[in-house]
Design an enzyme around this catalytic site. Structure first.
Site, mmCIF file in Angstrom:
data_model
loop_
_atom_site.group_PDB
_atom_site.id
_atom_site.type_symbol
_atom_site.label_atom_id
_atom_site.label_comp_id
_atom_site.label_asym_id
_atom_site.label_seq_id
_atom_site.Cartn_x
_atom_site.Cartn_y
_atom_site.Cartn_z
ATOM 1 N N ASP A 152 0.816 -1.211 0.000
ATOM 2 C CA ASP A 152 0.000 0.000 0.000
ATOM 3 C C ASP A 152 0.849 1.261 0.000
ATOM 4 O O ASP A 152 1.993 1.260 0.477
ATOM 5 C CB ASP A 152 -0.915 0.034 1.232
ATOM 6 C CG ASP A 152 -1.974 -1.052 1.190
ATOM 7 O OD1 ASP A 152 -2.243 -1.581 0.101
ATOM 8 O OD2 ASP A 152 -2.533 -1.367 2.266
ATOM 9 N N LYS A 153 0.255 2.326 -0.469
ATOM 10 C CA LYS A 153 0.925 3.630 -0.509
ATOM 11 C C LYS A 153 1.539 3.987 0.847
ATOM 12 O O LYS A 153 2.691 4.416 0.928
ATOM 13 C CB LYS A 153 -0.078 4.710 -0.921
ATOM 14 C CG LYS A 153 0.441 6.135 -0.787
ATOM 15 C CD LYS A 153 -0.652 7.152 -1.063
ATOM 16 C CE LYS A 153 -0.157 8.573 -0.808
ATOM 17 N NZ LYS A 153 -1.237 9.578 -1.025
#
Length: 341
Positions: A152-153
């Site tokens: 994830d970011k």
């Protein structure tokens, strides 16, 4: 196409058709379509309706709030995507290992892995194109060259990227096998709310798009995708007043689903500190803490998750490669504050 779709419909060329059943009667058009389509968010469905890409019994409907009735035939067409081809950008990379076949990077929190809606530039892919030039594997497609797996970011840590098609295929096979027959390992450090009663355990719970919010993932009892997370408590934090405030846990993936650790930890009531999607209900806990821990947690603006261990067999030489990444500064500072509690 559904078995109960009339063969003489004018919407035979539609990408998706659905005949409304009794359960969906009087529901909104956008809600009914979004519930049937795992690949499209409700916002995307609404945009397609307003663009005239949805018909009800052959008639275009432009209002997402339109109420449907049993027996009506819904048809949706999704126009071909015209996403821009990503360009190289001079974005700093923390390179842990690199040879002619692959590259291992330590991704900082806040960096998106590949281009997508709202993030067409400034991604890891843009940085890799600049760094590697034409040597990135094309197997992942134009938007995801060389990408074998992702995090994830707002998760930090290790990623391996293929530079050749042979490496891409070899690495992809290992990730698909989940380490059952090879040396693949993925371990994450997570700071979570509370302390499990036991020191280790396994979460075996299927995951699917949430029916409430299509941008989120949820545990489902039936269907969904099989997901297994093994966890172990490494350290517990607390005081006399709050003996089980938080824990440092190691999570090892047996499968690699979107948001898997975040959803699974929330499922056992130990969501990640800082997780705005799956642990927002724990915000009130922060307000009851004393300084300086209160400020340390309130100022931690992402989920406390770090991909610290990655091991795999080199897809060409067969050599087992193993990499570890130290905690990033923000994670280390939060850990230090918890240890002083």
């Amino acid at each position: 196409m559904n078995d109960n779709t009339p063969e003489d419909t004018a919407d035979m060329d539609a990408d998706f058709t659905y005949q409304v059943d009794a359960e969906d009667t009087s529901k909104r058009l956008d809600a009914v379509l979004a519930a049937q389509l795992d690949t499209l968010s409700r916002n995307r469905v609404q945009a397609l309706i307003r663009a005239g890409e949805v018909t009800v019994d052959g008639a275009k409907i432009l209002e997402p709030k339109f109420r449907v009735n049993e027996g009506q035939l819904l048809a949706l067409t999704v126009p071909e995507a015209e996403d821009p081809e990503p360009l190289g950008e001079d974005i700093p990379l923390s390179i842990i290992f690199e040879d002619d076949h692959l590259i291992v990077v330590d991704k900082p929190a806040g960096l998106v892995v590949h281009p997508g809606a709202g993030n067409w530039t400034g991604t890891l892919v843009n940085a890799l194109i600049h760094h590697c030039g034409d040597s990135l594997s094309g197997v992942g497609g134009v938007k995801r060259p060389g990408i074998v797996h992702r995090i994830d970011k707002d998760t930090s840590g290790l990623l391996v990227v293929a530079k050749t098609d042979v490496a891409h295929q070899g690495l992809s096979a290992q990730f698909a096998d989940h380490g059952k027959t090879g040396p693949l390992e993925r371990a994450y450090s997570a700071l979570v709310w509370g302390a499990p009663s036991s020191l280790k355990g396994t979460i075996d719970a299927n995951l699917a798009r949430s029916n409430v919010n299509r941008q989120k993932i949820a545990v489902v009892k039936t269907s969904g995708r099989h997901a297994i997370t093994h966890w172990q408590v490494k350290e517990r934090f607390g005081s006399e007043d709050q003996p089980a405030l938080a824990s440092l846990m190691e999570c090892r993936l047996e499968t690699g689903r979107t948001h898997q650790i975040r959803v699974h930890m929330g499922h056992i009531h130990h969501p990640l500190i800082g997780d705005q999607d799956y642990g927002a209900g724990y915000k009130t806990k922060v307000n009851r803490l004393e300084e300086p821990l209160k400020s340390a947690i309130a100022g931690f603006s992402r989920q406390a998750l770090h991909a610290g261990l990655l091991a795999f067999a080199h897809p060409v030489s067969g050599e087992t490669l193993r990499f570890e990444s130290p905690y990033p500064t923000d994670f280390e500072e939060l850990l230090r504050a918890l240890r002083k509690f």
